[in-house]
Design an enzyme around this catalytic site. Structure first.
Site, PDB file in Angstrom:
ATOM      1  N   ASP A   3       0.830  -1.221   0.000  1.00 26.77           N
ATOM      2  CA  ASP A   3       0.000   0.000   0.000  1.00 26.77           C
ATOM      3  C   ASP A   3       0.858   1.261   0.000  1.00 26.77           C
ATOM      4  O   ASP A   3       0.694   2.130  -0.852  1.00 26.77           O
ATOM      5  CB  ASP A   3      -0.907   0.032   1.248  1.00 26.77           C
ATOM      6  CG  ASP A   3      -2.014  -1.015   1.191  1.00 26.77           C
ATOM      7  OD1 ASP A   3      -2.531  -1.283   0.097  1.00 26.77           O
ATOM      8  OD2 ASP A   3      -2.360  -1.556   2.261  1.00 26.77           O
ATOM      9  N   ARG A  35      -0.089   3.829  16.299  1.00 26.46           N
ATOM     10  CA  ARG A  35      -0.412   4.718  15.170  1.00 26.46           C
ATOM     11  C   ARG A  35      -0.260   6.205  15.499  1.00 26.46           C
ATOM     12  O   ARG A  35       0.304   6.955  14.703  1.00 26.46           O
ATOM     13  CB  ARG A  35      -1.820   4.448  14.636  1.00 26.46           C
ATOM     14  CG  ARG A  35      -2.013   3.077  14.008  1.00 26.46           C
ATOM     15  CD  ARG A  35      -0.992   2.796  12.937  1.00 26.46           C
ATOM     16  NE  ARG A  35      -1.329   1.619  12.152  1.00 26.46           N
ATOM     17  CZ  ARG A  35      -0.460   0.770  11.648  1.00 26.46           C
ATOM     18  NH1 ARG A  35       0.833   0.958  11.864  1.00 26.46           N
ATOM     19  NH2 ARG A  35      -0.838  -0.253  10.930  1.00 26.46           N
ATOM     20  N   ASP A  90      -7.175   2.256  11.161  1.00 29.09           N
ATOM     21  CA  ASP A  90      -5.927   3.011  11.123  1.00 29.09           C
ATOM     22  C   ASP A  90      -6.055   4.354  10.408  1.00 29.09           C
ATOM     23  O   ASP A  90      -5.435   5.331  10.787  1.00 29.09           O
ATOM     24  CB  ASP A  90      -4.814   2.162  10.501  1.00 29.09           C
ATOM     25  CG  ASP A  90      -4.359   1.087  11.462  1.00 29.09           C
ATOM     26  OD1 ASP A  90      -4.514   1.288  12.682  1.00 29.09           O
ATOM     27  OD2 ASP A  90      -3.860   0.047  11.002  1.00 29.09           O
ATOM     28  N   SER A 118      -2.451 -10.176   6.247  1.00 28.35           N
ATOM     29  CA  SER A 118      -1.999  -8.827   6.524  1.00 28.35           C
ATOM     30  C   SER A 118      -1.526  -8.814   7.976  1.00 28.35           C
ATOM     31  O   SER A 118      -2.282  -9.148   8.895  1.00 28.35           O
ATOM     32  CB  SER A 118      -3.169  -7.858   6.319  1.00 28.35           C
ATOM     33  OG  SER A 118      -2.893  -6.667   6.995  1.00 28.35           O
TER      34      SER A 118
HETATM   35  N1  ARG Z   1      -7.733  -4.608  14.634  1.00 24.13           N
HETATM   36  C1  ARG Z   1      -6.567  -4.019  15.140  1.00 24.13           C
HETATM   37  C2  ARG Z   1      -6.714  -2.547  15.290  1.00 24.13           C
HETATM   38  O1  ARG Z   1      -7.594  -1.961  14.727  1.00 24.13           O
HETATM   39  C3  ARG Z   1      -5.308  -4.408  14.411  1.00 24.13           C
HETATM   40  C4  ARG Z   1      -5.222  -4.037  12.965  1.00 24.13           C
HETATM   41  C5  ARG Z   1      -3.885  -4.473  12.447  1.00 24.13           C
HETATM   42  N2  ARG Z   1      -3.745  -4.501  11.044  1.00 24.13           N
HETATM   43  C6  ARG Z   1      -3.282  -5.550  10.299  1.00 24.13           C
HETATM   44  N3  ARG Z   1      -3.044  -5.325   9.077  1.00 24.13           N
HETATM   45  N4  ARG Z   1      -3.070  -6.717  10.761  1.00 24.13           N
HETATM   46  O2  ARG Z   1      -5.937  -1.951  15.993  1.00 24.13           O
END
Ligand code: ARG
Length: 388
Positions: A13, A93, A122, A169
């Site tokens: 990405d 983040r 995110d 991912s």
């Molecule tokens: N669901 C979690 C969050 O919103 C983790 C997301 C992580 N992303 C991934 N690509 N595995 O914080």
């Protein structure tokens, strides 16, 4: 000169974002910023190499100490949790976004960018921090609704070398590793063993249990088996130790900020052990009233962090209360690690509110309690009588 600073991870990405920012958005210069919050070294190295080929400039920022001190320690004090998720990605983040903003401001950029899609949490977490500045915010993958397939085609056209589509991912930092996608999208599908990298399965864990001791000062973990350690080393060591015993796997249905339910898998041995130990120590030193009230504050803290709203004054307000409660949270907790479980087997604190005078074995003035007991449940008894 139009300059943009991109939160770069090294993945597909964000790699595709670089040429898109030039070609589609007309930026003359793209600066890629990679923030180290404890991703695997190889990912960082490959990310930097890739960014060097694609971007006009690359900045690698080692933010691990700051991540632990200013984000993970407050998380431990708040028993940070959202629906059973230890908030690993969520808490990282805002720090990544903050670092990107700092670079943008130092380099006189007019915009900041991230590579998040329009589906997850995110994007909201980055946006919340980015939009608190005067900088323009660009989210190419979301704005152009790019699919993974389109990204692969675009990457090939720009000689961005990527092995075939990864099966899952994965997002990894010091606090947790999260695995999504592919067959895991089906909530009923059992996670295959290969998704795990930090933890062995319960069955493969050694039969022999291991004891360890974690020392806290004012809610912050500072020692492991009586040895003083900096936060990064402590967490890294605990991840390794716990991982060998299969500790810290979570498979949950999570309510995303946008309201979608998502099936999530995580591994987080250090987080499991530190949170368990910290909560236990609080149980020894905080009053019943403090514990009840703090549970509600902790929950509000977890929800705010999940949403990425660290800019909300409530975040500081909650931390002020939480920090106040942590003054007596000093002491040690003994954990026994065995077959996927970390159990608290002992705890001690100079501030313990536990009194041996009223313990099970002590001969106490139990007659005094008789009077109290007469009126215990008084209202309930009255109701029953009048209803009969
Ligand atoms: N669901 C979690 C969050 O919103 C983790 C997301 C992580 N992303 C991934 N690509 N595995 O914080």
């Amino acid at each position: 000169m139009k300059r943009v600073v991109l939160a770069y991870s090294g993945g597909l990405d964000t790699s595709v974002c670089i040429p898109v920012l030039r070609e589609h958005y007309g930026y003359d210069e793209v600066i890629a910023v990679l923030v180290d919050v404890g991703q695997p070294e190889l990912d960082i190295k490959e990310g930097v190499d890739r960014a060097k080929k694609l971007a006009d400039a690359v900045t690698l920022i080692d933010a691990r100490d700051e991540f632990v001190r200013d984000y993970l320690f407050p998380l431990i004090k708040a028993n940070g949790d959202y629906e059973g998720y230890v908030l690993g990605t969520a808490i990282a983040r805002p720090l990544i976004a903050k670092k990107v903003v700092e670079v943008a401001q130092n380099r006189d950029a007019e915009a900041v960018a991230h590579g998040c899609t329009g589906k997850g949490n995110d994007q909201l977490r980055f946006d919340a921090i980015f939009r608190a500045t005067n900088l323009a915010v660009v989210a190419p993958v979301r704005e152009l609704s790019l699919t993974r397939e389109e990204e692969h085609v675009y990457a090939a056209k720009h000689n961005i070398a990527f092995e075939s589509e990864k099966r899952w991912s994965i997002d990894e930092n010091l606090w947790s590793r999260s695995i999504e996608g592919s067959e895991l999208e089906d909530p009923a599908a059992h996670p295959p063993e290969e998704i795990y990298k930090w933890t062995v399965s319960q069955d493969a864990a050694p039969d022999k249990p291991e004891l360890l001791q974690i020392g806290f000062e004012h809610g912050v973990p500072v020692t492991l088996n009586e040895e003083r350690m900096d936060g990064v080393s402590l967490i890294t060591t605990l991840n390794e130790l716990g991982g060998t015993h299969g500790i810290g796997r979570t498979d949950i249905i999570e309510d995303r900020v946008l309201g979608f339910k998502a099936r999530e898998n995580y591994e987080h041995p250090a987080a499991t052990m530190l949170l368990k130990a910290h909560r236990d120590l609080e149980g020894l030193v905080l009053t019943r009233n403090e514990l009840r009230f703090k549970a509600a504050v902790d929950q509000a803290w977890g929800e705010l962090v999940y949403q990425g709203l660290l800019m909300d004054p409530l975040y500081d307000d909650l931390n002020a209360f939480i920090n106040q409660t942590q003054k007596p949270v000093t002491g040690t907790v003994h954990l026994k690690l065995s077959k996927g479980l970390a159990r608290v087997v002992g705890r001690a604190s100079p501030n313990a509110l536990y009194s041996p005078a009223v313990s099970f074995d002590a001969k106490a003035e139990t007659r005094i309690v008789e009077g109290f007991s007469v009126y215990h449940g008084f209202q309930s008894r009255m109701i029953r009588r009048s209803c009969e």
